[in-house]
Design an enzyme around this catalytic site. Structure first.
Site, mmCIF file in Angstrom:
data_model
loop_
_atom_site.group_PDB
_atom_site.id
_atom_site.type_symbol
_atom_site.label_atom_id
_atom_site.label_comp_id
_atom_site.label_asym_id
_atom_site.label_seq_id
_atom_site.Cartn_x
_atom_site.Cartn_y
_atom_site.Cartn_z
ATOM 1 N N SER A 1 0.459 -1.368 0.065
ATOM 2 C CA SER A 1 -0.167 0.099 0.288
ATOM 3 C C SER A 1 0.835 0.893 0.674
ATOM 4 O O SER A 1 2.205 0.790 0.203
ATOM 5 C CB SER A 1 -0.937 0.184 1.075
ATOM 6 O OG SER A 1 -1.719 1.486 1.035
ATOM 7 N N TYR B 1 -2.411 -1.515 10.025
ATOM 8 C CA TYR B 1 -2.426 -1.650 8.585
ATOM 9 C C TYR B 1 -1.335 -1.302 8.194
ATOM 10 O O TYR B 1 -0.422 -2.177 7.275
ATOM 11 C CB TYR B 1 -3.570 -1.338 8.791
ATOM 12 C CG TYR B 1 -4.189 -1.166 7.003
ATOM 13 C CD1 TYR B 1 -5.029 -1.924 6.124
ATOM 14 C CD2 TYR B 1 -3.586 0.191 5.823
ATOM 15 C CE1 TYR B 1 -4.132 -2.438 4.665
ATOM 16 C CE2 TYR B 1 -3.412 -0.131 3.982
ATOM 17 C CZ TYR B 1 -4.000 -1.399 3.843
ATOM 18 O OH TYR B 1 -3.528 -0.957 2.818
#
Length: 257
Positions: A139, A152
Site C-alpha cells: 500500500s 494496517y
C-alpha cells in the site's frame, strides 16, 4: 498469452484488487486459483465465470488467511504455484490507545503473516523449476503513514520488508519478489463509501472524491483494479526479470509528496 503454462495463486481474490489481478493474469494465459475465507456457491460460480471469460482454468479454494496451517494448505491444494500474489487484507481504524488488541492481531495475521506462510510453502517448488514470481500487495501506507491505522500501516511496512528479504534469498534462483503499493483504488468497497462520505461532508460526489478521498493523491484520480492487474502481469514478464526487492507505487503521486 505470455503466462501460458504458469499457475497463479491469488489470496483474497473474490472481489476488488485481488479479483482484478486474477482476471488480468488469466487473460495473460495463466491458470489461476482464486481464494477467500468463504466457501459458497457464488465463490465457485465466480471461478467458473472467469474461466469462461478468459478460456483458461480457474478454480476456487477456500482458506482462512488468519490461520497459518490454512495458508500453507492453500498452496499445497493448488498443486504449488509459479506466481503467488499475496493480496488478502483487512482494515480497522482507531487511536492506538483505543485499538482493540484482537483487531491488531487479526490485521497482522491476515495482512502480514499470511504472506510469510504462503511464500514459505511456495518457494521450494519455484526453486525446483528455476522460475517464480512472488508479488505482495502492500500500500502507499507501506511507505508512509496516516493516523488511526497503526495495525494496517505496521503490517504493510512489514510486507515491504518481507518482500526485500524474499528477493535477497531468492536471488540467482530465477525467482523475484516485489511489492505493489496502491493508493486509492476504485473497488466495490470504496465505491460504497462514497455516498456515506457525501452525507458526512455534505458534498456532491465529485467534490467528496477530490477533496476528501483523493486529497493525498495528486493525480486526483482513482487507480483501477485493471491497472493493478496490469502491473502484476508486467512483474511476471521477462521484461521484469531483473526487477526484484523493490516497491512499485501505483498511487497517483501520493508517495512523491
Amino acid at each position: 498469452m505470455q503466462l501460458a503454462g504458469k499457475r497463479a495463486v491469488v489470496t483474497g481474490s473474490n472481489s476488488g484488487i485481488g479479483l482484478g489481478i486474477a482476471r488480468e493474469l488469466a487473460r495473460a494465459g495463466a491458470e489461476v486459483v482464486i481464494n477467500s475465507f468463504t466457501d459458497d456457491a457464488d465463490d465457485h460460480a465466480l471461478a467458473a465465470q472467469l474461466a469462461t471469460e478468459t478460456g483458461v482454468k480457474v478454480s476456487y479454494i477456500q482458506a482462512d488467511m488468519s490461520k497459518p496451517d490454512q495458508c500453507r494448505a492453500l498452496i499445497e491444494q493448488a498443486g504449488g504455484c509459479d506466481i503467488l500474489i499475496n493480496n488478502a487484507g483487512i482494515q480497522h481504524v482507531a487511536r492506538i490507545e483505543e485499538f482493540p488488541a484482537e483487531k491488531w492481531d487479526a490485521i497482522l495475521a491476515i495482512n502480514l503473516s499470511s504472506a510469510f506462510h504462503t511464500t514459505a510453502a511456495a518457494l521450494p517448488g519455484m526453486y525446483d523449476k528455476g522460475w517464480g514470481r512472488v508479488i505482495n500487495i502492500a500500500s502507499a501506507h507501506g511507505l508512509t503513514a496516516s493516523p488511526y491505522k497503526s495495525a494496517y500501516i505496521a503490517a504493510k511496512h512489514g510486507i515491504v520488508g518481507l518482500s526485500k528479504t524474499t528477493a535477497l534469498e531468492a536471488a540467482g534462483k530465477g525467482v523475484t519478489c516485489n511489492a505493489i503499493c496502491p493508493g486509492y483504488v476504485l473497488t466495490p468497497i470504496v465505491e460504497k463509501q462514497i455516498p456515506d462520505q457525501m452525507k458526512t461532508h455534505n458534498m456532491d460526489r465529485e467534490t467528496v472524491i477530490k477533496e476528501v478521498m483523493l486529497s493525498r493523491q495528486p493525480s486526483g484520480e482513482f487507480a483501477t483494479v485493471e491497472q493493478m492487474g496490469g502491473t502484476a502481469v508486467f512483474l511476471c514478464s521477462d521484461a521484469a526479470a531483473q526487477i526484484t526487492g523493490t516497491t512499485i507505487s501505483v498511487d497517483g503521486g501520493w508517495t512523491a509528496l
